[in-house]
Design an enzyme around this catalytic site. Sequence first.
Site, PDB file in Angstrom:
ATOM      1  N   ALA A  66      34.565  35.192  34.586  1.00  0.00           N
ATOM      2  CA  ALA A  66      35.057  34.224  33.604  1.00  0.00           C
ATOM      3  C   ALA A  66      34.072  34.205  32.447  1.00  0.00           C
ATOM      4  CB  ALA A  66      35.133  32.850  34.251  1.00  0.00           C
ATOM      5  N   GLY A 112      35.255  36.155  38.364  1.00  0.00           N
ATOM      6  CA  GLY A 112      36.685  36.212  38.050  1.00  0.00           C
ATOM      7  C   GLY A 112      37.200  37.635  37.910  1.00  0.00           C
ATOM      8  N   GLU A 115      37.876  38.636  41.380  1.00  0.00           N
ATOM      9  CA  GLU A 115      39.089  37.900  41.787  1.00  0.00           C
ATOM     10  C   GLU A 115      40.338  38.512  41.152  1.00  0.00           C
ATOM     11  OE1 GLU A 115      37.163  34.176  40.562  1.00  0.00           O
ATOM     12  OE2 GLU A 115      37.840  33.377  42.480  1.00  0.00           O
ATOM     13  N   GLU A 135      29.153  33.313  41.374  1.00  0.00           N
ATOM     14  CA  GLU A 135      29.330  31.915  40.938  1.00  0.00           C
ATOM     15  C   GLU A 135      28.235  30.996  41.460  1.00  0.00           C
ATOM     16  OE1 GLU A 135      31.717  33.851  42.220  1.00  0.00           O
ATOM     17  OE2 GLU A 135      33.490  33.727  40.936  1.00  0.00           O
TER      18      GLU A 135
END
Length: 261
Positions: A66, A112, A115, A135
Amino acid sequence: MADDTILITTTGRVATITINRPDKLNALNEPTRAAIVSALERFESDPDVRVVILTGAGEKAFIAGADIADFAGRTPVAQFRVMNDPRANAFEAADRFPKPIIAAVNGFCLGGGCEMAMACDIRIASDKAKFGQPEINLGLLPGGGGTQRLPRLVGLGNAFKLLYTGDMVTADEALRLGLVSEVVPAADLMTRVNALAAAIASKSPVALRYIKEALRASVRAPMDEGLRLERTLFGLVFASEDKVEGVEAFLQKRKPEFKGA
Ligand code: COA
């Protein structure tokens, strides 16, 4: 075709989405996620697109997570809104996309990014790729499905290790863990992924769609329900012209020409 954040190219029946923020290691900000969602919506209704490839621009990264800059100063309410907005939920969009989608992991595949790759159906990695869910190092946890999809791919113990430590693993280690299906030399990545995509694109789109639906159910539904769905879809596929073509072609010793009907 291009917009600010992604590039789209189409070769034959295969469309490629390239995340195009190489200066930020293709970090996923909201406009990028929204662009992926709307590209997948277009591909869903385009019968000429049978398989999608997702990759990252530049030499270094698939997606480095992210966009961390977005997190600074963001309120919980704003973060909740962003994460629950289906127009920007690229993870769910890839998972629910009813055609095959392959991640060509060309470099850093973190947070992310990992993911996003896990929300795709198949992951093929360059030998230079690095995987991780860092994270924890930001005082966060995965929010794009990592706590759910990672253990299903690598097992609970390996998922705990990756999420607790935030450590990166090499492509070979990702292969050993079951996080990726293949590792190829970096220079050969797109050749290999394009060949795989083209091979899948030559199959019956109807059968591919039902395979995806049944496989998605395999990690969500109780087994008896999944088996029942499989049998139902097996019956349903008998209504397709592709099934008639596939069976006839085999019996006539020729290559089938599937139309997706
Ligand atoms: N969000 C926003 N920007 C990011 C980013 C991310 N997830 N990952 C990298 N970038 C940016 C860097 O800030 C830098 O921008 P700048 O040139 O404007 O300063 C640029 O991309 C290049 O990254 P850099 O850190 O200089 O490259 P590196 O080779 O030294 O390190 C990484 C590569 C992947 C190890 C490092 O960028 C990193 O740790 N990124 C964050 C990974 C992460 O925690 N992801 C999960 C987020 S929840």
